[in-house]
Design an enzyme around this catalytic site. Structure first.
Site, PDB file in Angstrom:
ATOM      1  N   ASP A 106      95.486  52.872  55.596  1.00 17.20           N
ATOM      2  CA  ASP A 106      96.751  52.737  56.740  1.00 17.20           C
ATOM      3  C   ASP A 106      96.706  53.846  57.350  1.00 17.20           C
ATOM      4  O   ASP A 106      97.214  55.025  56.930  1.00 17.20           O
ATOM      5  CB  ASP A 106      97.996  52.426  55.708  1.00 17.20           C
ATOM      6  CG  ASP A 106      99.176  52.177  56.994  1.00 17.20           C
ATOM      7  OD1 ASP A 106      98.866  51.940  58.189  1.00 17.20           O
ATOM      8  OD2 ASP A 106     100.276  52.066  56.425  1.00 17.20           O
TER       9      ASP A 106
ATOM     10  N   ASP B 191      95.712  51.612  65.975  1.00 19.31           N
ATOM     11  CA  ASP B 191      96.183  51.183  64.538  1.00 19.31           C
ATOM     12  C   ASP B 191      95.068  50.495  63.820  1.00 19.31           C
ATOM     13  O   ASP B 191      94.224  49.465  64.503  1.00 19.31           O
ATOM     14  CB  ASP B 191      97.408  50.134  64.508  1.00 19.31           C
ATOM     15  CG  ASP B 191      98.022  49.958  63.122  1.00 19.31           C
ATOM     16  OD1 ASP B 191      97.880  50.796  62.514  1.00 19.31           O
ATOM     17  OD2 ASP B 191      98.420  48.786  62.807  1.00 19.31           O
TER      18      ASP B 191
END
Length: 520
Positions: free
Chosen positions: A167, A388
């Site tokens: 992440d 992202d």
């Protein structure tokens, strides 16, 4: 890069890091303290109302300095495993086998990820609650809401092996940990057992680095309780949490040839209470955000605080694995082709913001996207653009999405398919008499490293449109941003596929180069 992880039995692939053997004494808690004390904040980037159409193409090598060819440059390398790959524990947990099921699930996870990012930003600047306006929470749980890629790693002495979610939007490495009051259901293996490791160390509130992390503006959720350094992290819409002890352990690194080395005193969260099911199938999370508590931040005394990944296309992610790198870009195969844009400073957020100046479709700049479309409001922090890895789809704010989708509909004369019955994708085409390769390119124009020019990120058709239903129904994988009070735009991992992406905290910039990620 097709590979079978079980055959490899590899955690992290290391390309000859001799310096690591000599630097064990410089690792550990002192390093984390040093990283926290010396972390430089990225400079703010100002976007301009006008900018050059073109300054440098991705293939132009004229501005790239060359290194001494005799130097041997080292990087860490490890497979990144898509959640749908057979070697990922999540593929067994969710069992989405058909391509259309996989894409629909990725879209729903992306919507959940979009909501998570919006909620997190709102929590940083606003009071009041947040309610998802897209799909209900039970759907989030069904599809998992956090991220798309997993990585194998080992921790402890002797090593215990785990699969973690990757992440770029959070910071902490944490694992299920014994004794566990509430651990992740159906994780890859048993929780990490500190009693079986001779190198495990709980950290106390008297440790200087714990005090520094508590006070550091980019480290959230670290506190002092009962004389112990504790952590608490919330994900998703706030119901997914992990809490436990801040501890240090030995991370074991094994290269492709089988020999290994160990990195002592790596900071991690020993998670003893995990709520909800969004972590379902994994053993924890490896945060790659911008704080000194992230793994690149902790290892900065051995490797530059730079990491990279190269993602294979979604269509081949169940047969091929992608690649993660840690180390200097000069050690990357494509380093001469890299172009860079500055990281836009957002001290409240671990995410990687970038300065997007405009968008072209088929080589034509869209004039109906005003110059300030992607600016960040300095008072409310609304807007902006971030890169992202955790979400598959790309989200553009309403102005940009409308401009892009209208231009695509003008250029693409193929029959459009109404997907309202599926309630999935807003724009789909019937390609019965056409090829996806006939579609136009989409180009994102970013501010360059000097702040005056422009660098270009080109999306091939495969980066923004995907097969949904066999044999001819293709749908746009760019969607509108959440219409909450902070409509941030997000460039997801489908758009980043077949690009080597470089996240450079040393120079506060993000770089990329086109690549065949299956061959790196």
């Amino acid at each position: 890069m097709a590979c079978n992880l079980r055959a490899r039995s590899v955690l992290l692939v290391l390309e000859v890091v001799i310096i690591l053997q000599a630097c064990h004494s410089c690792m550990g808690l002192r390093q984390v303290l040093s990283a926290a004390q010396s972390l430089s904040h990225a400079g703010s980037s100002t976007l301009h109302n006008s900018w050059p159409e073109s300054t440098r193409s991705p293939d132009d090598q004229s501005e790239v300095s060359t290194e001494d060819s005799s130097a041997v440059l080292k990087v860490l390398r490890t497979p990144l495993i898509h959640r749908d790959h057979p070697d990922s524990p999540l593929s067994k947990a969710y069992n989405t086998s058909s391509y259309s099921e996989r894409l629909a699930a990725a879209m729903k996870r992306s919507l959940a990820r979009r909501d998570y990012v919006s909620r997190r930003l709102m929590g940083s600047t606003f009071d009041g609650g947040f309610e998802s306006q897209v799909i209900p929470d039970e759907t989030y749980v069904q599809y998992g809401r956090l991220t798309e890629y997993t990585m194998a790693l080992s921790i402890g002495t002797p090593p215990q092996r785990f699969f973690v979610l990757i992440d770029t939007g959070s910071d902490l490495l944490w694992l299920n940990c014994k004794p566990c009051n509430q651990c992740i259901s159906h994780s890859f293996g048993s929780p990490f057992d500190p009693s079986l490791s001779s190198s495990y160390r709980n950290t106390s509130c008297t440790d200087n680095f714990c005090k520094v992390l508590i006070d550091h503006p980019r480290v959230a959720g670290v506190s002092c309780e009962d004389s112990q350094c504790k952590y608490f992290v919330a994900y998703g819409v706030g119901s997914d949490t992990t809490r436990g002890n801040v501890a240090s352990e030995t991370l074991t690194v094994t290269n492709i040839d089988g020999w290994s080395t160990s990195i002592p005193n790596v900071l991690f969260g020993c998670g003893r209470n995990q709520s909800n099911n969004s972590f379902f199938g994994a053993d924890g999370i490896l945060g790659l955000g911008r704080s000194p508590i992230s793994l690149p931040g902790q290892l900065r005394n051995i490797y530059p605080e730079i990491f990279s990944y190269c993602l294979v296309p979604f269509s081949s992610s169940t047969t091929n694995t992608s690649t993660f790198f840690l180390g200097s870009p000069q050690g990357f195969k494509l380093h001469r082709h890299l172009v860079y844009t500055p990281i836009v400073n957002q001290t409240f957020s671990p995410h990687y913001y970038v300065g997007l100046r405009g968008i072209s479709v088929n080589g034509t700049l869209l004039k109906n996207i005003p110059p300030d479309t992607f600016h960040i409001n300095k008072t409310t922090y609304a807007g902006g653009v971030l890169l992202d890895s955790g979400g598959a789809f790309t989200f553009l704010n309403a102005v940009a999405y409308t401009a892009v989708s209208q231009e695509l509909q003008r250029l693409i004369t193929l029959p459009q398919v109404n997907q309202t019955l599926h309630n999935i994708f807003p724009l789909c085409f019937d390609l019965a008499n056409a090829s996806i390769h006939e579609f136009p390119t989409i180009t994102f124009h970013f501010i360059d490293a000097s702040g005056n020019g422009t660098v270009h990120f080109v999306l091939a058709p495969e980066n923004y449109i995907s097969l949904y239903l066999e044999p001819f129904l293709y749908c746009l994988t760019i969607l509108p941003s959440a219409e909450f009070r902070l409509p941030v735009s997000i460039i997801g991992n489908l758009a980043q596929a077949n690009h080597q992406m470089v996240f450079d905290q040393v120079n506060h910039q993000i770089g990329w180069a086109p690549a065949d990620c299956s061959k790196l």
